[in-house]
Design a protein around this motif. Structure first.
Motif, PDB file in Angstrom:
ATOM      1  N   TYR A 139      24.736 -43.025  20.548  1.00 66.12           N
ATOM      2  CA  TYR A 139      25.009 -44.461  20.630  1.00 66.12           C
ATOM      3  C   TYR A 139      26.452 -44.689  21.068  1.00 66.12           C
ATOM      4  CZ  TYR A 139      20.727 -44.877  17.882  1.00 66.12           C
ATOM      5  OH  TYR A 139      19.423 -44.788  17.449  1.00 66.12           O
ATOM      6  N   VAL A 141      29.427 -46.976  20.266  1.00 68.87           N
ATOM      7  CA  VAL A 141      29.863 -47.878  19.201  1.00 68.87           C
ATOM      8  C   VAL A 141      31.283 -48.340  19.495  1.00 68.87           C
ATOM      9  CG1 VAL A 141      28.362 -46.805  17.477  1.00 68.87           C
ATOM     10  CG2 VAL A 141      30.682 -45.953  17.777  1.00 68.87           C
ATOM     11  N   MET A 210      31.346 -42.568  21.695  1.00 66.72           N
ATOM     12  CA  MET A 210      29.954 -42.155  21.740  1.00 66.72           C
ATOM     13  C   MET A 210      29.729 -41.267  20.520  1.00 66.72           C
ATOM     14  SD  MET A 210      27.740 -40.053  24.628  1.00 66.72           S
ATOM     15  CE  MET A 210      28.756 -38.570  24.521  1.00 66.72           C
ATOM     16  N   GLN A 213      23.794 -40.260  15.465  1.00 71.09           N
ATOM     17  CA  GLN A 213      23.459 -40.453  14.068  1.00 71.09           C
ATOM     18  C   GLN A 213      23.491 -39.082  13.386  1.00 71.09           C
ATOM     19  OE1 GLN A 213      23.314 -42.935  12.257  1.00 71.09           O
ATOM     20  NE2 GLN A 213      22.547 -44.713  13.389  1.00 71.09           N
ATOM     21  N   VAL A 216      27.138 -42.461  13.207  1.00 68.88           N
ATOM     22  CA  VAL A 216      27.196 -43.910  13.433  1.00 68.88           C
ATOM     23  C   VAL A 216      27.116 -44.648  12.098  1.00 68.88           C
ATOM     24  CG1 VAL A 216      26.015 -45.889  14.448  1.00 68.88           C
ATOM     25  CG2 VAL A 216      26.230 -43.765  15.751  1.00 68.88           C
ATOM     26  N   VAL A 228      27.140 -51.125  16.762  1.00 67.82           N
ATOM     27  CA  VAL A 228      26.451 -50.386  17.831  1.00 67.82           C
ATOM     28  C   VAL A 228      26.374 -51.288  19.047  1.00 67.82           C
ATOM     29  CG1 VAL A 228      24.278 -49.343  18.565  1.00 67.82           C
ATOM     30  CG2 VAL A 228      25.105 -48.984  16.226  1.00 67.82           C
ATOM     31  N   ASP A 231      22.421 -48.373  22.800  1.00 64.83           N
ATOM     32  CA  ASP A 231      21.551 -47.276  22.398  1.00 64.83           C
ATOM     33  C   ASP A 231      21.265 -46.461  23.658  1.00 64.83           C
ATOM     34  OD1 ASP A 231      19.431 -45.603  21.797  1.00 64.83           O
ATOM     35  OD2 ASP A 231      18.305 -47.099  20.672  1.00 64.83           O
ATOM     36  N   ASN A 233      19.482 -43.922  24.112  1.00 68.74           N
ATOM     37  CA  ASN A 233      18.067 -43.591  24.240  1.00 68.74           C
ATOM     38  C   ASN A 233      17.348 -44.658  25.062  1.00 68.74           C
ATOM     39  OD1 ASN A 233      16.182 -41.498  23.242  1.00 68.74           O
ATOM     40  ND2 ASN A 233      15.118 -43.208  22.278  1.00 68.74           N
ATOM     41  N   LYS A 234      17.627 -45.917  24.760  1.00 62.93           N
ATOM     42  CA  LYS A 234      17.018 -47.028  25.501  1.00 62.93           C
ATOM     43  C   LYS A 234      17.543 -47.082  26.933  1.00 62.93           C
ATOM     44  CE  LYS A 234      16.092 -49.940  21.467  1.00 62.93           C
ATOM     45  NZ  LYS A 234      16.385 -51.226  20.775  1.00 62.93           N
ATOM     46  N   GLU A 235      18.825 -46.784  27.104  1.00 66.01           N
ATOM     47  CA  GLU A 235      19.399 -46.792  28.460  1.00 66.01           C
ATOM     48  C   GLU A 235      18.734 -45.725  29.327  1.00 66.01           C
ATOM     49  OE1 GLU A 235      21.426 -49.066  29.550  1.00 66.01           O
ATOM     50  OE2 GLU A 235      21.730 -50.014  27.602  1.00 66.01           O
ATOM     51  N   ALA A 310      17.198 -44.897  12.697  1.00 69.76           N
ATOM     52  CA  ALA A 310      17.808 -44.791  14.025  1.00 69.76           C
ATOM     53  C   ALA A 310      17.931 -43.357  14.506  1.00 69.76           C
ATOM     54  CB  ALA A 310      19.193 -45.449  14.018  1.00 69.76           C
TER      55      ALA A 310
END
Length: 353
Positions: A139, A141, A210, A213, A216, A228, A231, A233-235, A310
């Motif tokens: 992530y 942050v 960066m 978890q 984070v 945050v 994410d 993972n989503k990107e 997460a």
């Protein structure tokens, strides 16, 4: 001569360089007859291995890759599982895992996804990957409110750890695909440990880091100003959504020595069933799983309970394993062949029951 060779292999794994390859020594599991001349277990060997419970020596790293095993570990310790003798060890760093796996002291290990490919290539196919156990846990942050998209990272300083490993490759891929040059358009300040990134994030106003978890969650527990922003993972998924066979950002996998798999197919199949059930428990019984994570000194229970949703702990095997992992390794190969051991693994890398 063999000891010298294994020592060299150990050092080279840690520097992610390519190796010439080696063979596994015999495992310390029982029973374990000698292999056939073709290097594969015979029918009589397999039959003998199924006659009684065997020792299954398992190692995982502290953090999400071990958190998915906590119910499995607890059931084994309580005597609820009697099919085999499961021996778990939790390691603090990957350099504790690699030599023990190579030398046959452990049979199954949870390792970083790209390391599984390096191990396969440098042992001439001596390991198989059983399952994906953790998807992306990275992530972006920040302690300010300046980042809402990848584009907002342009011109910024990002504290990060994991140079030469999955974090660097993932960040570079996501930045590059968003038309940001990692070398020129951002200042990535690499730290040796995630804890150093956390310290920098806490010490500076409007800092960006960066982090994986559960770091984070640890940061957010220490400071309410840390949020945050992205994410990764989503990107990654956004970049892959138009591909015919989209890959996934993968953090960890479970591997096994091929010799152990061939001689003990029943034990490996049982391991897979117990592990899958454990992952389901961890994802549905978060509070109980967090207490077990604390009990086994993997992650403090209070942190684990907040971080687990997460952590993207999963269990993907079979066709999904091959599709997702092969795609991920292809992305890494394009960035740096050394990241996967020089070339993509052959089909026998992927375990099939």
């Amino acid at each position: 001569m063999m000891k010298k060779f294994l020592s060299m292999l150990y050092v080279l794994f840690l520097s992610a360089a390519l190796l010439a390859g080696c063979s596994f020594t015999s495992a310390k599991s029982a029973p374990k007859p000698a292999s056939t001349s073709e290097g594969k277990a015979s029918a009589s060997e397999i039959e003998a291995s199924a006659a009684e419970p065997v020792d299954v020596n398992i190692m995982a790293l502290k953090g999400p890759t071990a958190m998915g095993m906590v119910q499995f570990m607890s059931q084994s310790d309580s005597g609820a599982l009697t099919d085999n003798h499961y021996n778990f060890t939790i390691a603090a760093a990957v350099d504790e895992v690699t030599p023990k796996l190579v030398q046959g002291e452990i049979d199954i290990a949870a390792v970083p996804a790209n390391l599984s490919s390096v191990l396969y290539n440098n042992t001439k196919g001596g390991i198989e990957v059983l399952a994906i156990n953790t998807l992306g846990i990275l992530y972006i942050v920040e302690s300010g409110g300046t980042v809402a998209s990848i584009e907002d990272l342009r011109g910024k300083t990002i504290y990060a750890s994991g140079k030469g490993a999955t974090p660097e490759y993932a960040l570079n891929y996501i930045l590059t695909k968003n038309n940001i040059d990692p070398a020129a358009d951002v200042n990535i300040e690499w730290k040796s440990e995630h804890a150093e990134c956390l310290a920098a994030l806490m010490a500076e106003e409007n800092a960006i880091a960066m982090l994986p978890q559960p770091f984070v969650t640890t940061a957010q527990i220490k400071s309410k100003s840390i949020r945050v922003a992205l994410d990764l993972n989503k990107e990654w998924d956004t970049l892959q959504e138009n591909n015919d066979k989209p890959s996934a950002l993968i953090t960890g996998v479970v591997v096994a020595r091929r010799e152990f798999v061939e001689i003990n197919p029943g034990a490996v199949s049982a391991f897979m069933d117990h592990y899958r059930s454990s992952v389901e428990f961890v994802n549905t019984s978060v509070a109980e799983a967090a207490q077990l994570a604390g009990k086994y000194d993997i992650v403090p229970a209070a942190v684990a309970e907040k971080a687990l949703p997460a952590c993207n702990i999963t269990f993907l095997d079979g066709a999904k394993l091959k599709e997702k992992l092969s795609g991920y390794l292809t992305v890494l190969l394009e960035q740096n062949p050394a990241a996967v051991g020089g070339e993509l693994p052959a089909d026998d890398f992927y375990y099939a029951r």
